[in-house]
Design an enzyme around this catalytic site. Structure first.
Site, PDB file in Angstrom:
ATOM      1  N   HIS A  52       0.863  -1.180   0.000  1.00 26.50           N
ATOM      2  CA  HIS A  52       0.000   0.000   0.000  1.00 26.50           C
ATOM      3  C   HIS A  52       0.900   1.230   0.000  1.00 26.50           C
ATOM      4  CE1 HIS A  52      -3.983   1.853   1.602  1.00 26.50           C
ATOM      5  NE2 HIS A  52      -3.310   2.732   0.899  1.00 26.50           N
ATOM      6  N   GLU A  84      -2.485  -1.636  -3.321  1.00 26.01           N
ATOM      7  CA  GLU A  84      -3.609  -0.930  -2.732  1.00 26.01           C
ATOM      8  C   GLU A  84      -3.355   0.565  -2.754  1.00 26.01           C
ATOM      9  OE1 GLU A  84      -3.593  -2.540   1.225  1.00 26.01           O
ATOM     10  OE2 GLU A  84      -5.010  -4.100   0.658  1.00 26.01           O
ATOM     11  N   HIS A 205      -7.628  -6.509   6.909  1.00 23.23           N
ATOM     12  CA  HIS A 205      -7.399  -5.491   7.935  1.00 23.23           C
ATOM     13  C   HIS A 205      -7.617  -6.061   9.338  1.00 23.23           C
ATOM     14  CE1 HIS A 205      -6.263  -1.256   8.637  1.00 23.23           C
ATOM     15  NE2 HIS A 205      -6.737  -1.536   9.821  1.00 23.23           N
TER      16      HIS A 205
HETATM   17  C1  LIG Z   1      -6.417  -1.359   3.090  1.00 26.56           C
HETATM   18  C2  LIG Z   1      -6.003  -1.959   4.366  1.00 26.56           C
HETATM   19  O1  LIG Z   1      -6.788  -2.254   5.214  1.00 26.56           O
HETATM   20  C3  LIG Z   1      -4.590  -2.246   4.571  1.00 26.56           C
HETATM   21  O2  LIG Z   1      -4.167  -2.989   3.529  1.00 26.56           O
HETATM   22  C4  LIG Z   1      -3.705  -1.043   4.584  1.00 26.56           C
HETATM   23  O3  LIG Z   1      -2.637  -1.288   3.735  1.00 26.56           O
HETATM   24  C5  LIG Z   1      -3.172  -0.804   5.939  1.00 26.56           C
HETATM   25  O4  LIG Z   1      -2.333   0.307   5.829  1.00 26.56           O
HETATM   26  P1  LIG Z   1      -1.195   0.543   6.917  1.00 26.56           P
HETATM   27  O5  LIG Z   1      -0.260  -0.647   6.849  1.00 26.56           O
HETATM   28  O6  LIG Z   1      -0.566   1.854   6.466  1.00 26.56           O
HETATM   29  O7  LIG Z   1      -1.895   0.625   8.253  1.00 26.56           O
HETATM   30  N1  LIG Z   2      -5.972  -5.134   2.841  1.00 30.58           N
HETATM   31  C1  LIG Z   2      -5.526  -5.480   4.174  1.00 30.58           C
HETATM   32  C2  LIG Z   2      -4.036  -5.587   4.181  1.00 30.58           C
HETATM   33  O1  LIG Z   2      -3.411  -5.636   3.139  1.00 30.58           O
HETATM   34  C3  LIG Z   2      -3.304  -5.666   5.453  1.00 30.58           C
HETATM   35  O2  LIG Z   2      -4.040  -5.126   6.537  1.00 30.58           O
HETATM   36  P1  LIG Z   2      -3.398  -5.390   7.988  1.00 30.58           P
HETATM   37  O3  LIG Z   2      -3.285  -6.880   8.158  1.00 30.58           O
HETATM   38  O4  LIG Z   2      -2.040  -4.724   7.999  1.00 30.58           O
HETATM   39  O5  LIG Z   2      -4.367  -4.778   8.953  1.00 30.58           O
END
Ligand SMILES: CC(=O)[C@@H](O)[C@H](O)COP(=O)(O)O
Ligand SMILES: NCC(=O)COP(=O)(O)O
Length: 256
Positions: A52, A84, A205
């Site tokens: 992301h 993402e 998440h």
């Molecule tokens: C979209 C989502 O829920 C996660 O993939 C996101 O990448 C979390 O971002 P952080 O790692 O910056 O908290």
């Molecule tokens: N889309 C969720 C992700 O890639 C990772 O979320 P998290 O496990 O770091 O909360």
């Protein structure tokens, strides 16, 4: 990739490497390496890699995306690359340059602490459609980050997106609460509504070793879980390979 060999669907594990980059960015030494992390997790059986690249570069940066795209293309062509981001910010630049297997559209503000909500319909419908089309014209599957609201799924499909990613923080936070069963049932209902609308379902998440199996047992036909924060915390203790194998075991247990 999703495995239909046994007739059932095996949920793919996509490891999110944001937090490897977060630690790496606290010094100018290049370690820990996101490419080494990806290699170790894929060698242990993970089926995908998620990043992301937020506009503020707090963790995954453009060079990480380029390095991972090159690694997967050369060494792991069958592994799914999922990028993402917010398509109204920097995500489409990455989609155009690297053409990942999947782009997950997330409605985050630039300074957001972490992702904490999904798209809203009908408000977001018309503005999302052209961006979904642009990504798909490049051969990129689109997944929309969504709250578990069954009534929102038909319009999510109307954007043209192939998948939704159920935002699972609400599920994780409900564990141990009196309403936990009702919350999980809501996710199952949202998944069924999405599938009835012609969408495939991802989830992510705050998923962890503690909550993943119960989620997959209750929520039907989840194609992919993307897991980062808890996974990397576990990998700090266990190592990437053992953490990967633990999460794959959690997925397998849900199929039993
Ligand atoms: C979209 C989502 O829920 C996660 O993939 C996101 O990448 C979390 O971002 P952080 O790692 O910056 O908290
Ligand atoms: N889309 C969720 C992700 O890639 C990772 O979320 P998290 O496990 O770091 O909360």
């Amino acid at each position: 990739m999703t495995d239909f060999s046994s007739g059932g669907l095996r949920t793919a594990l996509s490891v999110n490497l944001n937090k490897v980059a977060l630690v790496r960015n606290t010094r100018h030494l290049g370690i820990p390496s996101v490419c080494t992390a990806a290699t170790r997790c894929l060698q242990a059986g993970a089926q995908g890699i998620t990043v992301h690249p937020r506009p503020d570069g707090r963790h995954i940066r453009a060079q990480d995306v380029a390095d991972l795209a090159a690694l997967l293309r050369s060494d792991w062509p069958q592994v799914e690359f999922n990028i993402e981001g917010n398509p109204f910010q920097n995500l489409m630049d990455f989609v155009r340059e690297f053409r990942p297997h999947q782009a997950t559209f997330v409605p985050d503000a630039e300074d957001q602490f972490t992702s904490d909500h999904g798209w809203r319909f009908p408000e977001d419908l018309e503005r999302l459609k052209p961006l979904v089309q642009q990504a798909q014209a490049l051969g990129v599957r689109v997944s929309l980050f969504m709250d578990p609201e069954p009534a929102q799924m038909a319009q999510a499909r109307a954007t043209g997106a192939e998948r939704v990613e159920l935002y699972t923080e609400g599920y994780a936070a409900s564990r141990g609460r009196p309403d936990a069963d009702a919350v999980l049932a809501r996710y199952a209902e949202a998944a069924r509504a999405a599938q009835a609308a012609g969408l495939q379902v991802n989830a992510g998440h705050d998923l962890s070793r503690e909550n993943l199996t119960d989620f997959l047992r209750a929520v039907p036909q989840v194609r992919e879980v993307s897991i980062g924060h808890a996974f990397i915390a576990d990998a700090l203790e266990l190592g990437y390979a053992a953490a990967t194998q633990d999460y794959l075991r959690c997925i397998e247990e849900a199929r039993a």
